[in-house]
Design a protein around this motif. Structure first.
Motif, PDB file in Angstrom:
ATOM      1  N   ASN A 272      18.116  72.617  18.241  1.00  0.00           N
ATOM      2  CA  ASN A 272      19.566  72.570  18.405  1.00  0.00           C
ATOM      3  C   ASN A 272      20.055  71.136  18.636  1.00  0.00           C
ATOM      4  N   TYR A 276      22.722  69.752  16.180  1.00  0.00           N
ATOM      5  CA  TYR A 276      24.118  69.531  16.588  1.00  0.00           C
ATOM      6  C   TYR A 276      24.362  68.112  17.097  1.00  0.00           C
ATOM      7  N   ILE A 305      29.164  70.938  24.607  1.00  0.00           N
ATOM      8  CA  ILE A 305      29.613  72.339  24.548  1.00  0.00           C
ATOM      9  C   ILE A 305      30.809  72.529  25.470  1.00  0.00           C
ATOM     10  N   ARG A 319      27.529  82.378  18.170  1.00  0.00           N
ATOM     11  CA  ARG A 319      27.515  80.996  17.703  1.00  0.00           C
ATOM     12  C   ARG A 319      28.776  80.319  18.216  1.00  0.00           C
ATOM     13  N   GLY A 328      22.441  78.597  11.055  1.00  0.00           N
ATOM     14  CA  GLY A 328      21.966  79.170  12.325  1.00  0.00           C
ATOM     15  C   GLY A 328      22.249  80.650  12.387  1.00  0.00           C
ATOM     16  N   ALA A 357      25.361  67.443  24.913  1.00  0.00           N
ATOM     17  CA  ALA A 357      24.986  68.611  25.723  1.00  0.00           C
ATOM     18  C   ALA A 357      23.667  68.352  26.449  1.00  0.00           C
TER      19      ALA A 357
HETATM   20  P1  ADP Z   1      22.398  78.824  16.377  1.00  0.00           P
HETATM   21  O1  ADP Z   1      22.078  77.379  16.588  1.00  0.00           O
HETATM   22  O2  ADP Z   1      21.495  79.496  15.411  1.00  0.00           O
HETATM   23  O3  ADP Z   1      23.848  79.063  16.114  1.00  0.00           O
HETATM   24  P2  ADP Z   1      21.682  79.228  19.183  1.00  0.00           P
HETATM   25  O4  ADP Z   1      21.544  80.510  19.926  1.00  0.00           O
HETATM   26  O5  ADP Z   1      20.518  78.324  19.159  1.00  0.00           O
HETATM   27  O6  ADP Z   1      22.120  79.648  17.723  1.00  0.00           O
HETATM   28  O7  ADP Z   1      22.937  78.453  19.772  1.00  0.00           O
HETATM   29  C1  ADP Z   1      24.139  79.153  20.013  1.00  0.00           C
HETATM   30  C2  ADP Z   1      25.318  78.203  19.883  1.00  0.00           C
HETATM   31  O8  ADP Z   1      25.293  77.222  20.919  1.00  0.00           O
HETATM   32  C3  ADP Z   1      25.325  77.420  18.597  1.00  0.00           C
HETATM   33  O9  ADP Z   1      25.918  78.160  17.552  1.00  0.00           O
HETATM   34  C4  ADP Z   1      26.142  76.179  18.964  1.00  0.00           C
HETATM   35  O10 ADP Z   1      27.515  76.457  18.885  1.00  0.00           O
HETATM   36  C5  ADP Z   1      25.815  75.995  20.435  1.00  0.00           C
HETATM   37  N1  ADP Z   1      24.809  74.936  20.680  1.00  0.00           N
HETATM   38  C6  ADP Z   1      23.500  75.114  20.936  1.00  0.00           C
HETATM   39  N2  ADP Z   1      22.902  73.934  21.168  1.00  0.00           N
HETATM   40  C7  ADP Z   1      23.843  72.985  21.061  1.00  0.00           C
HETATM   41  C8  ADP Z   1      23.863  71.558  21.201  1.00  0.00           C
HETATM   42  N3  ADP Z   1      22.760  70.866  21.515  1.00  0.00           N
HETATM   43  N4  ADP Z   1      25.048  70.913  21.027  1.00  0.00           N
HETATM   44  C9  ADP Z   1      26.173  71.590  20.718  1.00  0.00           C
HETATM   45  N5  ADP Z   1      26.227  72.944  20.560  1.00  0.00           N
HETATM   46  C10 ADP Z   1      25.079  73.634  20.742  1.00  0.00           C
END
Ligand code: ADP
Length: 374
Positions: A272, A276, A305, A319, A328, A357
């Motif tokens: 992630n 991201y 976030i 998401r 994702g 984040a």
């Molecule tokens: P995915 O990445 O497949 O969407 P995750 O369960 O890993 O699913 O993450 C859920 C949501 O959290 C993501 O869709 C994203 O919006 C947010 N997210 C996760 N990690 C980060 C990050 N490092 N920076 C910004 N947003 C993040």
């Protein structure tokens, strides 16, 4: 209605001869209502629930089946001691059908959510074992529900890419397309197939973790070693986005997870952070330990976030608003949360010192010399 101890007296000897299905029904909000609204309201609710339970039981069970409820408790138990009509053993489908009818009747009467579950009562030795059976039945019911909801959600999600692939293939088979358009359709189909593959991978990962939950607490993993392995795995993706990976894991630390589960946590968070994080930016992993916990932190310098999403993103298939442009499935963080909580730890998200984040996972610490429970 008899109390659990009395029912044990009757069911105990029958259960010694053959295993019997034990069905359990519970009103999870009963305790909260009793605590908030007082004894009189709780008693009225209990009477109402018992009446609905007995009514539903009369319509669904046979003479010889036993029902039990301890006054003041939020749970009701059924021991299916009478042989079924066709003199065959009761099947899981029979148990679920009875439970569904009873739960529907109770929630209609009380307007409250009802939890159900079943298990098999083996030759057990005392009312305490029967109460234990009720707890096991409800735990099993919760797992069944979790799994059902999960597979239903995944099934629903898989339908979209599948129908898009089918649509493109049908159009291609009809023929008459420009080669460039055909190629674009094939590329889109491939992308959708890859998305389905990721979803399926996530699905198996999640269900296997659930099954192996019991073994996770009896494990130990060297966090430093796992961080190195996770960096190796994530490096190609980081390179593609020009992201530098930094590690400042303090002292060597062991956590109460097995190596695979530890790798899942790290890879999901790193994946992630790289996905991201800011193009050309930095992802940093660190760890701090106190006497009981090791807290792992994964920082990035991406958009971070938003405060209102910090709880919800740990939900299955959720998401964030900023995720639309990135591939994702919304499964990764749910897996991280599941692993951390099953191990007796927790996960949270905040602002990173780098500006993006910071995901923190607190995991119970295991001393290097500590014997791992069998
Ligand atoms: P995915 O990445 O497949 O969407 P995750 O369960 O890993 O699913 O993450 C859920 C949501 O959290 C993501 O869709 C994203 O919006 C947010 N997210 C996760 N990690 C980060 C990050 N490092 N920076 C910004 N947003 C993040």
């Amino acid at each position: 209605m008899l109390g659990v101890a009395d029912v044990w007296q009757r069911a105990g000897s029958a259960a010694c001869v053959r295993p019997l299905p034990l069905l359990a029904v519970r009103l999870p909000e009963f305790e909260r209502i009793a605590w908030r609204s007082g004894r009189r309201v709780a008693l009225a609710l209990e009477r109402q629930t018992s009446a609905a339970f007995e009514e539903a039981v009369d319509a669904s069970l046979r003479a010889g089946d036993l029902i039990a409820h301890d006054p003041g408790s939020d749970a009701y138990a059924i021991v299916m001691a009478a042989p079924s009509r066709e003199a065959r053993a009761h099947s899981p489908v029979d148990c679920r059908a009875v439970l569904e009818r009873i739960a529907a009747r109770i929630s209609q009467a009380t307007n409250l959510r009802v939890e159900t579950g079943w298990t098999i009562l083996q030759a057990c030795d005392g009312a305490a074992a029967l109460r234990d059976g009720v707890r096991l039945a409800l735990e099993r019911g919760a797992r069944e529900r979790e799994r059902y909801e999960f597979f239903a959600a995944i099934g629903h999600e898989l339908r979209t890419p599948l129908s898009s692939i089918r649509g493109y293939l049908e159009t291609l088979l009809d023929g008459g397309l420009e080669p460039r358009t055909s190629r674009r359709f094939l590329q889109t189909s491939l992308k959708e197939a890859q998305r389905m593959e990721r979803m399926l991978e996530g699905m198996f990962e999640f269900s296997l973790l659930d099954l192996s939950a019991q073994t996770m607490v009896a494990s130990r993993s060297d966090l430093r070693e796992r961080v190195c392995a996770a960096f190796d795995a994530i490096r190609p993706a980081a390179r593609e986005r020009g992201i530098a990976l930094l590690e400042s894991v303090v002292a060597p630390a062991h956590v109460a997870l097995d190596d695979d589960a530890c790798m899942h946590v790290l890879l999901n968070l790193l994946d992630n952070a790289v996905k991201y994080g800011r193009e050309g930016g930095t992802v940093c992993v660190s760890a701090a330990a106190d006497a009981r916990y090791v807290t792992l932190a994964v920082d990035d310098d991406g958009p971070g976030i938003a405060a209102h999403e910090r709880e919800s993103i740990f939900g299955l298939r959720v998401r964030g608003a900023g995720a639309a442009q990135r591939p994702g499935t919304g499964i990764g963080l749910a897996i991280v949360k599941l692993i951390a909580e099953r191990a007796g730890g927790e996960v949270r998200v905040k602002d990173a010192p780098l500006g993006g984040a910071r995901f923190e996972v607190a995991l119970p610490r295991r001393a290097e010399s500590e014997a791992v429970p069998a």
